[in-house]
Design a protein around this motif. Structure first.
Motif, PDB file in Angstrom:
ATOM      1  N   GLN A 100       0.822  -1.209   0.000  1.00 24.56           N
ATOM      2  CA  GLN A 100       0.000   0.000   0.000  1.00 24.56           C
ATOM      3  C   GLN A 100       0.862   1.267   0.000  1.00 24.56           C
ATOM      4  OE1 GLN A 100      -3.689   0.138   0.372  1.00 24.56           O
ATOM      5  NE2 GLN A 100      -3.369  -1.918  -0.442  1.00 24.56           N
ATOM      6  N   VAL A 101       1.873   1.304   0.876  1.00 25.29           N
ATOM      7  CA  VAL A 101       2.632   2.547   1.047  1.00 25.29           C
ATOM      8  C   VAL A 101       3.651   2.762  -0.065  1.00 25.29           C
ATOM      9  CG1 VAL A 101       2.326   2.390   3.553  1.00 25.29           C
ATOM     10  CG2 VAL A 101       4.497   1.630   2.519  1.00 25.29           C
ATOM     11  N   SER A 102       4.051   1.700  -0.763  1.00 29.33           N
ATOM     12  CA  SER A 102       5.087   1.842  -1.792  1.00 29.33           C
ATOM     13  C   SER A 102       4.642   2.741  -2.940  1.00 29.33           C
ATOM     14  CB  SER A 102       5.505   0.468  -2.326  1.00 29.33           C
ATOM     15  OG  SER A 102       4.410  -0.191  -2.943  1.00 29.33           O
ATOM     16  N   VAL A 138       1.567   4.078  10.480  1.00 35.06           N
ATOM     17  CA  VAL A 138       0.687   2.905  10.522  1.00 35.06           C
ATOM     18  C   VAL A 138       1.029   2.140  11.795  1.00 35.06           C
ATOM     19  CG1 VAL A 138      -0.087   0.814   9.365  1.00 35.06           C
ATOM     20  CG2 VAL A 138       0.688   2.776   7.996  1.00 35.06           C
ATOM     21  N   LEU A 139       0.079   2.051  12.703  1.00 41.29           N
ATOM     22  CA  LEU A 139       0.306   1.353  13.966  1.00 41.29           C
ATOM     23  C   LEU A 139       0.236  -0.156  13.758  1.00 41.29           C
ATOM     24  CD1 LEU A 139      -1.760   3.654  16.365  1.00 41.29           C
ATOM     25  CD2 LEU A 139       0.636   3.868  15.628  1.00 41.29           C
ATOM     26  N   SER A 140       0.694  -0.898  14.753  1.00 42.37           N
ATOM     27  CA  SER A 140       0.817  -2.346  14.611  1.00 42.37           C
ATOM     28  C   SER A 140      -0.520  -3.048  14.364  1.00 42.37           C
ATOM     29  CB  SER A 140       1.502  -2.947  15.838  1.00 42.37           C
ATOM     30  OG  SER A 140       0.782  -2.627  17.019  1.00 42.37           O
ATOM     31  N   ASN A 141      -1.622  -2.411  14.773  1.00 41.34           N
ATOM     32  CA  ASN A 141      -2.944  -2.998  14.523  1.00 41.34           C
ATOM     33  C   ASN A 141      -3.548  -2.541  13.202  1.00 41.34           C
ATOM     34  OD1 ASN A 141      -3.649  -0.359  15.066  1.00 41.34           O
ATOM     35  ND2 ASN A 141      -4.848  -0.808  16.910  1.00 41.34           N
ATOM     36  N   GLY A 142      -2.773  -1.779  12.402  1.00 46.35           N
ATOM     37  CA  GLY A 142      -3.239  -1.334  11.095  1.00 46.35           C
ATOM     38  C   GLY A 142      -3.838   0.051  11.064  1.00 46.35           C
ATOM     39  N   THR A 143      -4.032   0.678  12.232  1.00 46.95           N
ATOM     40  CA  THR A 143      -4.601   2.017  12.280  1.00 46.95           C
ATOM     41  C   THR A 143      -3.651   3.026  11.639  1.00 46.95           C
ATOM     42  OG1 THR A 143      -5.807   1.523  14.328  1.00 46.95           O
ATOM     43  CG2 THR A 143      -5.458   3.847  13.806  1.00 46.95           C
ATOM     44  N   VAL A 144      -4.191   3.830  10.739  1.00 51.87           N
ATOM     45  CA  VAL A 144      -3.407   4.881  10.082  1.00 51.87           C
ATOM     46  C   VAL A 144      -3.652   6.195  10.814  1.00 51.87           C
ATOM     47  CG1 VAL A 144      -3.013   6.161   7.932  1.00 51.87           C
ATOM     48  CG2 VAL A 144      -3.532   3.698   7.866  1.00 51.87           C
ATOM     49  N   ASN A 175      -8.259   1.957   8.847  1.00 55.66           N
ATOM     50  CA  ASN A 175      -7.402   0.811   9.110  1.00 55.66           C
ATOM     51  C   ASN A 175      -6.948   0.222   7.787  1.00 55.66           C
ATOM     52  OD1 ASN A 175      -6.593  -2.080   9.703  1.00 55.66           O
ATOM     53  ND2 ASN A 175      -7.003  -1.355  11.780  1.00 55.66           N
ATOM     54  N   ILE A 176      -5.638   0.190   7.598  1.00 54.90           N
ATOM     55  CA  ILE A 176      -5.068  -0.218   6.324  1.00 54.90           C
ATOM     56  C   ILE A 176      -5.277  -1.704   6.047  1.00 54.90           C
ATOM     57  CG2 ILE A 176      -2.745  -0.813   7.129  1.00 54.90           C
ATOM     58  CD1 ILE A 176      -1.682   0.825   4.699  1.00 54.90           C
ATOM     59  N   PHE A 177      -5.597  -2.489   7.091  1.00 52.64           N
ATOM     60  CA  PHE A 177      -5.888  -3.907   6.881  1.00 52.64           C
ATOM     61  C   PHE A 177      -7.284  -4.105   6.293  1.00 52.64           C
ATOM     62  CE2 PHE A 177      -2.957  -4.884  10.724  1.00 52.64           C
ATOM     63  CZ  PHE A 177      -1.840  -4.738   9.924  1.00 52.64           C
ATOM     64  N   ASP A 178      -8.149  -3.095   6.468  1.00 58.20           N
ATOM     65  CA  ASP A 178      -9.523  -3.192   5.988  1.00 58.20           C
ATOM     66  C   ASP A 178      -9.805  -2.296   4.783  1.00 58.20           C
ATOM     67  OD1 ASP A 178     -10.052  -4.836   8.208  1.00 58.20           O
ATOM     68  OD2 ASP A 178     -10.511  -3.088   9.453  1.00 58.20           O
TER      69      ASP A 178
END
Length: 277
Positions: free
Chosen positions: A41-43, A213-219, A234-237
């Motif tokens: 995502q971030v790349s 980006v936190l370890s739980n995916g929160t941006v 949340n980057i995981f969702d």
């Protein structure tokens, strides 16, 4: 494009430093699958990542695998470490992704009492090896205020008695040997959501030049929101591209660009004083 994105691969740390902020988030490390998802995502937005917000990155259960993925995605990686994971130091020389390794030496008094000198010796051994290798920059960090602590001051004086401390073109930065520097930074205060020091006027680089980006995916907009109070998604969702189109993100960044602070936590963050209104 962002100048940097912080990725908290773990929020776990073996120390309890007084200057670090508390948080109520679950102790957690990203899986390699989650981390690769974040990299994908971030790349599209940066090649410069910092593997920390809270936590000691070298405590990740598969730190080598994390760096393998950074190599694969051609990332430029900066680490901030507390010096405790000396067994991982050799791993850093295997990975072309590493660009800078910074050691927070103000953490030395919080190392186990019988291990402080060994940690300091290991850091000194590492910087000599890193200088000879010439592959990345190494930095030793002190917060100027912490030099009032006799323990920290004694380690700093040991460095001064060994290395030349040549001046550089950066304020409060000195060269010890090729590619190795020591820097003295001002102590910052983590933003306090209950602080009465509040303003609606100001600007910041959070969300504009950087994300975290936190370890739980929160941006979140920056590395000082360690509690995830300004959750942009949340980057995981949710794909990062969609997170950057949300009303909250747009309001925050447009506010900063016009010297308005829209978020309550940002209004109480004293780091804003470093930027001219």
């Amino acid at each position: 494009m962002f100048k940097r994105i912080y990725i908290e691969i773990t929020n776990i740390c073996g120390l309890q430093c007084a200057f670090c902020t508390d948080h109520t988030r679950e102790a957690r490390s990203m899986t390699l699958h989650e981390f690769e998802h974040v990299l994908m995502q971030v790349s599209a937005y940066t090649q410069y990542i910092y593997l920390h917000v809270l936590g000691e990155p070298m405590l990740h259960p598969d730190f080598s695998g994390v760096l393998d993925l950074c190599d694969q995605y051609h990332m430029h990686v900066q680490l901030v470490a507390n010096g405790s994971c000396t067994e991982q130091y050799d791993e850093l020389f295997r990975h072309p992704c590493i660009r800078r390794v910074s050691f927070s030496l103000q953490s030395l008094p919080y190392q186990p009492a019988g291990q402080r000198d060994q940690v300091f010796a290991a850091v000194r051994s590492f910087i000599a090896q890193a200088s000879s290798a010439g592959r990345f920059v190494t930095e030793l960090r002190f917060w100027a205020d912490t030099l009032k602590d006799p323990q920290i001051a004694s380690y700093e004086q040991e460095l001064r008695s060994t290395y030349p401390f040549s001046g550089t073109n950066r304020k409060n930065s000195y060269r010890l040997m090729p590619n190795v520097y020591v820097s003295y930074e001002g102590l910052f205060v983590w933003p306090d959501p209950l602080s009465e020091d509040e303003t609606v006027h100001g600007r910041c680089h959070g969300g504009i030049d950087q994300l975290a980006v936190l370890s739980n995916g929160t941006v979140v907009p920056c590395c000082l929101d360690a509690g995830g109070r300004i959750s942009l998604g949340n980057i995981f969702d949710t794909p990062l591209a969609e997170i950057l189109k949300t009303p909250r993100y747009i309001s925050l960044t447009e506010g900063f660009r016009s010297h308005r602070i829209t978020e309550d936590l940002c209004r109480r963050c004293t780091y804003r004083r470093r930027f001219k209104v």
